[in-house]
Scaffold this motif. Structure first.
Motif, PDB file in Angstrom:
ATOM      1  N   THR A  23       0.833  -1.209   0.000  1.00  0.00           N
ATOM      2  CA  THR A  23       0.000   0.000   0.000  1.00  0.00           C
ATOM      3  C   THR A  23       0.863   1.252   0.000  1.00  0.00           C
ATOM      4  O   THR A  23       0.593   2.207  -0.742  1.00  0.00           O
ATOM      5  N   LYS A  26       2.594   1.739  -3.405  1.00  0.00           N
ATOM      6  CA  LYS A  26       1.644   2.287  -4.383  1.00  0.00           C
ATOM      7  C   LYS A  26       1.452   3.787  -4.156  1.00  0.00           C
ATOM      8  O   LYS A  26       1.403   4.575  -5.106  1.00  0.00           O
ATOM      9  N   LEU A  27       1.369   4.193  -2.895  1.00  0.00           N
ATOM     10  CA  LEU A  27       1.218   5.612  -2.582  1.00  0.00           C
ATOM     11  C   LEU A  27       2.449   6.401  -3.005  1.00  0.00           C
ATOM     12  O   LEU A  27       2.341   7.473  -3.620  1.00  0.00           O
ATOM     13  N   THR A  30       3.197   7.772  -6.583  1.00  0.00           N
ATOM     14  CA  THR A  30       2.523   8.981  -7.052  1.00  0.00           C
ATOM     15  C   THR A  30       3.103  10.246  -6.422  1.00  0.00           C
ATOM     16  O   THR A  30       2.608  11.338  -6.664  1.00  0.00           O
ATOM     17  N   PRO A 101      -4.451   6.304   8.247  1.00  0.00           N
ATOM     18  CA  PRO A 101      -4.561   6.549   6.797  1.00  0.00           C
ATOM     19  C   PRO A 101      -3.256   7.052   6.181  1.00  0.00           C
ATOM     20  O   PRO A 101      -2.856   8.197   6.413  1.00  0.00           O
ATOM     21  N   GLU A 103      -2.601   7.955   3.201  1.00  0.00           N
ATOM     22  CA  GLU A 103      -2.771   8.995   2.187  1.00  0.00           C
ATOM     23  C   GLU A 103      -2.710  10.405   2.763  1.00  0.00           C
ATOM     24  O   GLU A 103      -2.620  11.385   2.020  1.00  0.00           O
ATOM     25  N   THR A 104      -2.745  10.525   4.106  1.00  0.00           N
ATOM     26  CA  THR A 104      -2.613  11.848   4.718  1.00  0.00           C
ATOM     27  C   THR A 104      -1.155  12.276   4.855  1.00  0.00           C
ATOM     28  O   THR A 104      -0.885  13.431   5.197  1.00  0.00           O
ATOM     29  N   GLU A 107      -0.036  15.435   2.923  1.00  0.00           N
ATOM     30  CA  GLU A 107      -0.602  16.640   3.537  1.00  0.00           C
ATOM     31  C   GLU A 107       0.156  17.010   4.805  1.00  0.00           C
ATOM     32  O   GLU A 107       0.444  18.190   5.053  1.00  0.00           O
ATOM     33  N   TYR A 197      -9.931  12.208  11.138  1.00  0.00           N
ATOM     34  CA  TYR A 197     -10.292  11.213  10.119  1.00  0.00           C
ATOM     35  C   TYR A 197     -11.256  10.211  10.738  1.00  0.00           C
ATOM     36  O   TYR A 197     -11.354  10.085  11.966  1.00  0.00           O
TER      37      TYR A 197
END
Length: 310
Positions: A23, A26-27, A30, A101, A103-104, A107, A197
């Motif tokens: 995971t 994959k993140l 990008t 998470p 994906e944070t 940020e 979240y």
């Protein structure tokens, strides 16, 4: 390009390690604003966590590292070990079960790059999917510790956070044996922003935390960051001593006024004795908890022992 060191404590997580790494890979495919190194901390696992980490490190020696403990020392020790090994400009703590998470992370990185904050943490907005009793007790714990301690902890705050090197060094300077990371992160200060979240389920496997372990963890956190329970014991002792004195005066006065009165109410007397005895045992127990903490601190034992590191 700046580097982020991610500390990933693992205890019996053979089912989640590869899922987590895939995971994150994959993140990262990008993202080109920072690079990552992983520090997996094997906290004395009894399953295949250790061989899986060795295999993962052999396949990706440049960015994957691990520390394996000689036995289970607890998540707090694993976090401390990871902080000591991390070499990145920024350091993150993240659970391997993907309840945090990932994906944070970009940020969080952008917020620290603005130099307004020294730490970006996360806090759960809800506890959907969690045991109701654990949720209620958890909320009660945050309310209790924030009333009793000067070190404030955001309700629902997670260990998942991204910190500057300066803050990491401050945390490492606290070498106490009894560790409660949520309190330590707050106690060292620094400007912290929290990202809310929604709660997430584990990616695989089952948690090693149960009600009893969480209760012990909560008690440890309260004792580590406030002396109020000792004050409570003092006040309870003072109150019941005052009540006893008043009761004795009342008995003497009654005897003087009614010298032939008989003594009755044995059941109520026994109940009072049991109540006062229970209060005394609670106070002794509170004192014992603090003495136990002192006992462990003065021994100066290592927080953890490393079996292998790569």
């Amino acid at each position: 390009m700046k580097k982020i060191s991610i500390i990933v404590p693992c205890f019996n997580e053979e089912e989640t390690i590869q899922i987590y790494y895939d995971t994150m890979t994959k993140l990262m495919s990008t993202i080109d604003k920072f690079k990552i190194e992983y520090w997996f901390i094997d906290d004395g696992s009894k399953d295949r966590t250790y061989p899986i980490l060795r295999e993962l490190q052999n396949e990706h020696p440049e960015d994957v590292h691990f520390v394996s403990f000689s036995r289970n020392f607890g998540k707090e020790a694993a976090i401390y070990a990871g902080l000591k090994e991390a070499t990145g400009d920024y350091v993150a703590v993240m659970d391997v079960d993907l309840q945090d998470p990932p994906e944070t992370l970009p940020e969080m990185f952008d917020i620290l790059e603005e130099h307004e904050y020294d730490c970006v943490g996360t806090a759960r907005m809800d506890r959907k999917g969690e045991n109701v009793i654990i949720s209620v007790c958890s909320n009660a714990f945050y309310g209790l510790i924030n009333k009793m301690s000067q070190t404030k902890i955001i309700p629902g705050a997670r260990d998942y956070r991204l910190m500057t090197r300066q803050m990491v060094n401050a945390v490492l300077s606290m070498t106490e044996y009894n560790r409660f990371s949520k309190g330590i992160f707050s106690w060292v200060g620094f400007n912290t922003k929290y990202i809310p979240y929604n709660n997430r389920e584990r990616s695989a496997g089952s948690t090693s935390w149960n009600f009893w372990k969480l209760t012990k963890y909560a008690i440890s956190g309260i004792i580590d960051f406030t002396e109020r329970p000792l004050s409570l014991a003092t006040w309870l002792g003072s109150i019941f001593s005052l009540i006893s004195i008043v009761a004795m005066i009342a008995i003497v006065v009654r005897k003087l006024i009614y010298p032939m009165s008989s003594v009755d109410g044995w059941s109520s007397i026994v109940s009072i004795i049991l109540l006062v005895g229970g209060i005394q045992l609670i106070c002794i127990g509170i004192l014992g908890e603090y003495i136990g903490k002192i006992f462990l601190e003065v021994k100066k034992r290592p927080i953890y022992i490393v079996k292998e590191k790569k």
